[in-house]
Scaffold this motif. Structure first.
Motif, PDB file in Angstrom:
ATOM      1  N   HIS A   1       0.838  -1.214   0.000  1.00  0.00           N
ATOM      2  CA  HIS A   1       0.000   0.000   0.000  1.00  0.00           C
ATOM      3  C   HIS A   1       0.867   1.257   0.000  1.00  0.00           C
ATOM      4  O   HIS A   1       0.562   2.221  -0.705  1.00  0.00           O
ATOM      5  N   GLU A   2       1.941   1.250   0.790  1.00  0.00           N
ATOM      6  CA  GLU A   2       2.828   2.415   0.821  1.00  0.00           C
ATOM      7  C   GLU A   2       3.479   2.632  -0.542  1.00  0.00           C
ATOM      8  O   GLU A   2       3.568   3.766  -1.029  1.00  0.00           O
ATOM      9  N   TYR A   3       3.921   1.558  -1.158  1.00  0.00           N
ATOM     10  CA  TYR A   3       4.531   1.663  -2.485  1.00  0.00           C
ATOM     11  C   TYR A   3       3.574   2.332  -3.466  1.00  0.00           C
ATOM     12  O   TYR A   3       3.971   3.190  -4.271  1.00  0.00           O
ATOM     13  N   ASP A   4       2.316   1.923  -3.388  1.00  0.00           N
ATOM     14  CA  ASP A   4       1.304   2.464  -4.300  1.00  0.00           C
ATOM     15  C   ASP A   4       0.965   3.914  -3.955  1.00  0.00           C
ATOM     16  O   ASP A   4       0.915   4.784  -4.828  1.00  0.00           O
ATOM     17  N   GLN A   5       0.745   4.195  -2.669  1.00  0.00           N
ATOM     18  CA  GLN A   5       0.341   5.536  -2.239  1.00  0.00           C
ATOM     19  C   GLN A   5       1.412   6.589  -2.491  1.00  0.00           C
ATOM     20  O   GLN A   5       1.106   7.747  -2.774  1.00  0.00           O
TER      21      GLN A   5
ATOM     22  N   GLY B   1       3.356   6.610  -4.945  1.00  0.00           N
ATOM     23  CA  GLY B   1       3.562   6.756  -6.383  1.00  0.00           C
ATOM     24  C   GLY B   1       4.806   6.071  -6.889  1.00  0.00           C
ATOM     25  O   GLY B   1       5.302   6.398  -7.984  1.00  0.00           O
ATOM     26  N   HIS B   2       5.320   5.107  -6.135  1.00  0.00           N
ATOM     27  CA  HIS B   2       6.527   4.395  -6.557  1.00  0.00           C
ATOM     28  C   HIS B   2       6.199   3.233  -7.488  1.00  0.00           C
ATOM     29  O   HIS B   2       7.096   2.605  -8.039  1.00  0.00           O
TER      30      HIS B   2
ATOM     31  N   MET C   1      15.032   5.599   1.839  1.00  0.00           N
ATOM     32  CA  MET C   1      14.447   5.038   0.608  1.00  0.00           C
ATOM     33  C   MET C   1      15.139   5.560  -0.651  1.00  0.00           C
ATOM     34  O   MET C   1      14.480   6.016  -1.591  1.00  0.00           O
ATOM     35  N   MET C   2      16.450   5.478  -0.689  1.00  0.00           N
ATOM     36  CA  MET C   2      17.201   6.082  -1.791  1.00  0.00           C
ATOM     37  C   MET C   2      16.783   5.522  -3.153  1.00  0.00           C
ATOM     38  O   MET C   2      16.553   6.280  -4.106  1.00  0.00           O
ATOM     39  N   TYR C   3      16.702   4.192  -3.266  1.00  0.00           N
ATOM     40  CA  TYR C   3      16.325   3.598  -4.552  1.00  0.00           C
ATOM     41  C   TYR C   3      14.994   4.152  -5.047  1.00  0.00           C
ATOM     42  O   TYR C   3      14.824   4.461  -6.229  1.00  0.00           O
ATOM     43  N   ARG C   4      14.049   4.269  -4.136  1.00  0.00           N
ATOM     44  CA  ARG C   4      12.697   4.639  -4.524  1.00  0.00           C
ATOM     45  C   ARG C   4      12.535   6.132  -4.779  1.00  0.00           C
ATOM     46  O   ARG C   4      11.441   6.597  -5.125  1.00  0.00           O
TER      47      ARG C   4
ATOM     48  N   LYS D   1       7.980   2.085 -10.738  1.00  0.00           N
ATOM     49  CA  LYS D   1       8.386   3.297 -11.450  1.00  0.00           C
ATOM     50  C   LYS D   1       9.780   3.767 -11.048  1.00  0.00           C
ATOM     51  O   LYS D   1      10.327   4.686 -11.656  1.00  0.00           O
ATOM     52  N   THR D   2      10.332   3.148 -10.010  1.00  0.00           N
ATOM     53  CA  THR D   2      11.619   3.606  -9.480  1.00  0.00           C
ATOM     54  C   THR D   2      12.636   2.477  -9.484  1.00  0.00           C
ATOM     55  O   THR D   2      12.306   1.314  -9.741  1.00  0.00           O
ATOM     56  N   VAL D   3      13.891   2.816  -9.198  1.00  0.00           N
ATOM     57  CA  VAL D   3      14.948   1.805  -9.091  1.00  0.00           C
ATOM     58  C   VAL D   3      14.519   0.757  -8.066  1.00  0.00           C
ATOM     59  O   VAL D   3      14.056   1.084  -6.973  1.00  0.00           O
ATOM     60  N   THR D   4      14.646  -0.505  -8.421  1.00  0.00           N
ATOM     61  CA  THR D   4      14.069  -1.587  -7.636  1.00  0.00           C
ATOM     62  C   THR D   4      15.137  -2.507  -7.061  1.00  0.00           C
ATOM     63  O   THR D   4      16.001  -2.992  -7.794  1.00  0.00           O
ATOM     64  N   TYR D   5      15.039  -2.710  -5.753  1.00  0.00           N
ATOM     65  CA  TYR D   5      15.963  -3.626  -5.082  1.00  0.00           C
ATOM     66  C   TYR D   5      15.796  -5.034  -5.648  1.00  0.00           C
ATOM     67  O   TYR D   5      14.688  -5.514  -5.814  1.00  0.00           O
TER      68      TYR D   5
END
Length: 522
Positions: free
Chosen positions: A277-281, A283-284, A366-369, A399-403
């Motif tokens: 949910h956090e990832y979605d909210q 905008g990542h 959350m540097m990657y994100r 949408k962002t750099v992914t671990y």
């Protein structure tokens, strides 16, 4: 040429002992009954369970073979389980002194259906163990004793073999009890998996063919010819739609396996849902609606969580598996450049950190994100999720750099490097620190005076804000520096901070290394 090589593989490779031959075949030695039928010998097949990389059990069909010195598992099944492969270099000798070089092995647990038998074993990874076993449907009506638990309830139906259990554990699998079938040479032997069928029986075969693994002639030469054909560089091509569907199918299977664990652990489920949910909210990631999906190429990453109850902040770390191969043998990571780290090595950073009387540490939240991936590349970072086992499956794109992607460390550290170059005129103190004092998202730096340290912290906060990033988890060697509130950020000073794999005691300004020592009673 590839087709010819496959045909030759079937003819000469000793890994295919069930080759069909006829009376006209002059290259094989065989026994044949020209009258009414032939004799079929049953191999001892079982259905057992093998653990995958998430400790979930998968049913697999295997063979018991007292004549094998090794345990084997197919490469296809290893990839399905996501097991970690270890490198080996073992020569396995086969028929007529022919040999096969095995490059990988895995360690996993096998068990029976009720869990009364469990064994952790090492298995060599091979492309193929044997053809379908048996090679044709056999009529066993009236031959199976009543009220026995079969180790393989379809031992008479052709099916693939994905593992082989050899002499190392063969005899510990046996249990007392043997039943002979009336009016046949079939024997049912009790094992930890149930009764296995062995022995032979005659079945009508109007074509009068048998299966034989014995080959006459110069086997080494024929194998050499086969490998020369097989090793021709043939470009792997596959219908893009098929690759797309099979990649998604693997991710869907892993999601269902994940849910078997989530429903057993409410705390784990809550943390996982909160993460998604956090990832979605934030905008990542974004949901992909099928009717609006125009992507020609897509890759679906399976994912699972790693619980870290000892952590004060992030209790759950979700791992995205970009090493999962698709049906063509390629994964997202296998087609990416690594790039390495665009930063100094660990030792250099730690030595430079010791220069400063006023030192502090922090890391980027959350540097990657905080780093966007180009929109054209986002379909390669897809995941599947559903809110419950019964809910419809949704598709999301990161949408962002992914671990978990092999390029992630380079993309993140290269972004910091570019930020330092772009903003050096505005932040002359912080820009060199971004280039020289960061390792991944951790910064270890300081200054010769308290005033310089405060100015440096201020600039570091400002330059990272230009990149949409935030520093947190501060620690400092000076109480006044640590207690300052700079802008919107409050600097706390923990007694001990973990950084770069070691612990730093800020008040004593020293590194410590922690090791676990097991005491043994004498």
């Amino acid at each position: 040429m590839l087709k010819r090589a496959r045909e030759r593989e079937r003819e000469f490779n000793p890994a295919f002992p069930s080759r069909e031959v006829s009376e006209k075949d002059s290259n094989a030695v065989f026994a044949i009954n020209p009258k009414k039928g032939t004799t079929s010998v049953f191999l001892s097949s079982v259905k057992c369970f093998v653990k995958d990389s998430y400790d979930e059990k998968w049913k697999v069909r295997g063979l018991l073979d007292v004549g094998s010195m090794t345990n084997l598992i197919t490469k296809k099944f290893v990839e399905k389980l996501g097991l970690r492969k270890e490198k080996v270099n073992i020569l396995v000798t086969c028929l007529n002194d022919s040999s096969v070089c095995v490059k990988n092995c895995v360690t996993t647990e096998i068990s029976n259906s009720d869990g009364s038998y469990k064994k952790r074993i090492k298995m060599l990874v091979v492309d193929k163990i044997t053809d379908l076993t048996p090679v044709k449907n056999l009529n066993v009506n009236g031959l199976i004793p009543e009220n026995i638990n079969l180790a393989d309830d379809s031992f008479y139906v052709p099916g693939p073999i994905d593992c082989l259990l050899g002499a190392e554990i063969f005899y510990e699998l046996l249990r007392s009890g043997q039943i002979r079938s009336e009016n046949s040479n079939l024997i049912f032997q009790n094992t930890v998996f149930g009764f296995v069928a062995s022995g032979s029986n005659s079945f009508a075969d109007t074509e009068a063919r048998v299966h034989c693994g014995l080959i006459k002639g110069d086997l080494n030469q024929t194998l050499k010819m086969f490998w020369e054909l097989e090793n021709v560089e043939v470009e792997k091509t596959k219908n893009e739609e098929a690759i797309f569907c099979e990649s998604r199918d693997i991710a869907l299977k892993r999601l269902n396996v994940l849910w078997t664990r989530l429903i057993r652990d409410p705390q784990y489920l809550k943390l996982y849902r909160d993460f998604i949910h956090e990832y979605d909210q934030l905008g990542h990631m974004k949901e992909v609606v099928a009717e609006h999906d125009n992507s020609e190429v897509a890759y679906y990453m399976p994912h699972h969580g790693v619980l870290r109850p000892e952590k004060s902040t992030t209790k759950l770390r979700v791992v995205f598996n970009a090493t999962n191969p698709t049906s063509n043998g390629l994964s997202l990571n296998s087609i990416q450049y690594n790039g390495g780290l665009a930063q100094n090595d660990l030792f250099t950073i730690m030595i430079k950190f010791r220069e400063h009387p006023y030192a502090f540490t922090a890391d980027v939240k959350m540097m990657y994100r905080m780093i966007l991936i180009h929109e054209s590349q986002q379909p390669l970072l897809r995941i599947l999720w559903k809110e419950s086992p019964e809910d419809p499956v949704k598709t999301f794109e990161m949408k962002t750099v992914t671990y978990g992607t092999v390029s992630a460390p380079f993309l993140a550290t290269r972004t910091l490097l570019q930020l330092s170059r772009d903003e050096e005129n505005n932040f002359p103190l912080a820009a060199p620190v971004l280039r020289e004092n960061f390792y991944m998202n951790d910064v270890l730096c300081g200054a010769a005076s308290l005033m310089e340290a405060k100015a440096l912290k201020n600039e570091l906060t400002g330059i990272l804000k230009k990149g949409g990033m935030e520093l947190h988890k501060w620690g400092s060697s000076h109480p006044e520096l640590a207690s300052n509130i700079l802008g919107d950020y409050e600097f706390e000073n923990p007694i001990e901070t973990k950084t770069l794999g070691v612990s730093w005691k800020s008040q004593e300004d020293c590194f410590i290394f922690k090791i676990a020592v097991e005491s043994k009673d004498s």
